[in-house]
Design a protein around this motif. Structure first.
Motif, mmCIF file in Angstrom:
data_model
loop_
_atom_site.group_PDB
_atom_site.id
_atom_site.type_symbol
_atom_site.label_atom_id
_atom_site.label_comp_id
_atom_site.label_asym_id
_atom_site.label_seq_id
_atom_site.Cartn_x
_atom_site.Cartn_y
_atom_site.Cartn_z
ATOM 1 N N LYS A 71 23.628 74.621 17.704
ATOM 2 C CA LYS A 71 23.550 74.301 19.139
ATOM 3 C C LYS A 71 24.768 74.943 19.794
ATOM 4 O O LYS A 71 25.897 74.508 19.574
ATOM 5 C CB LYS A 71 23.545 72.793 19.346
ATOM 6 C CG LYS A 71 23.375 72.390 20.794
ATOM 7 C CD LYS A 71 23.140 70.896 20.904
ATOM 8 C CE LYS A 71 23.195 70.393 22.319
ATOM 9 N NZ LYS A 71 22.212 70.912 23.222
ATOM 10 N N LYS A 73 27.152 76.611 23.008
ATOM 11 C CA LYS A 73 27.516 76.398 24.406
ATOM 12 C C LYS A 73 26.680 77.365 25.250
ATOM 13 O O LYS A 73 26.082 78.310 24.741
ATOM 14 C CB LYS A 73 29.012 76.650 24.597
ATOM 15 C CG LYS A 73 29.870 75.587 23.924
ATOM 16 C CD LYS A 73 31.321 75.773 24.295
ATOM 17 C CE LYS A 73 32.134 74.592 23.797
ATOM 18 N NZ LYS A 73 33.495 74.613 24.335
ATOM 19 N N ASP A 74 26.669 77.145 26.552
ATOM 20 C CA ASP A 74 25.805 77.922 27.455
ATOM 21 C C ASP A 74 26.005 79.431 27.356
ATOM 22 O O ASP A 74 25.038 80.189 27.376
ATOM 23 C CB ASP A 74 26.004 77.477 28.901
ATOM 24 C CG ASP A 74 25.400 76.102 29.160
ATOM 25 O OD1 ASP A 74 24.565 75.647 28.349
ATOM 26 O OD2 ASP A 74 25.766 75.485 30.179
ATOM 27 N N LYS A 77 23.954 81.036 24.289
ATOM 28 C CA LYS A 77 22.572 80.601 24.019
ATOM 29 C C LYS A 77 21.738 81.676 23.331
ATOM 30 O O LYS A 77 20.836 81.363 22.562
ATOM 31 C CB LYS A 77 21.878 80.164 25.316
ATOM 32 C CG LYS A 77 22.290 78.789 25.790
ATOM 33 C CD LYS A 77 21.829 77.714 24.844
ATOM 34 C CE LYS A 77 22.262 76.339 25.320
ATOM 35 N NZ LYS A 77 22.248 75.348 24.263
ATOM 36 N N GLU A 80 21.827 81.218 19.499
ATOM 37 C CA GLU A 80 21.605 79.885 18.929
ATOM 38 C C GLU A 80 20.648 79.980 17.746
ATOM 39 O O GLU A 80 19.541 80.514 17.860
ATOM 40 C CB GLU A 80 21.049 78.946 19.990
ATOM 41 C CG GLU A 80 21.046 77.496 19.551
ATOM 42 C CD GLU A 80 20.798 76.563 20.713
ATOM 43 O OE1 GLU A 80 21.745 76.269 21.475
ATOM 44 O OE2 GLU A 80 19.636 76.141 20.866
#
Length: 93
Positions: A71, A73-74, A77, A80
């Protein structure tokens, strides 16, 4: 791209993502029979917490030789779940 260790192809994909000189392989491109979850976790300030795999080929183990971010962080992405390698794993075309 291929990730090779101890004479075996661990992962192969034409769709790796390169970040900080590491090729991140899509999760469906790894040969899961060589991967065993490790207890190691590290933290990257912009990607998040990384989990690791030990690689086992022909009875030889390369501890924590692959990592991924379950998972992110933004900002990360795009990688991921993708898997990257080090510790003697050769990544080449």
């Amino acid at each position: 791209m291929k990730a090779i260790w101890n004479g075996e192809v661990l992962a192969e994909s034409d769709e790796t993502i390169v970040i900080e000189n590491n090729h991140y392989f899509p999760p469906n491109s790894i040969d899961k029979k060589f991967f065993k979850l490790s207890e190691l976790h590290t933290f990257c300030p912009w990607k998040g917490e990384a989990s690791y795999y030990d690689i086992e080929v022909n009875g030889n183990v390369n501890e924590n030789a692959a990592w991924y971010y379950p998972k992110t962080k933004d900002l990360a992405k795009g990688i991921e779940g993708y898997v990257a390698f080090w510790k003697g794993v050769e990544v080449k075309q």
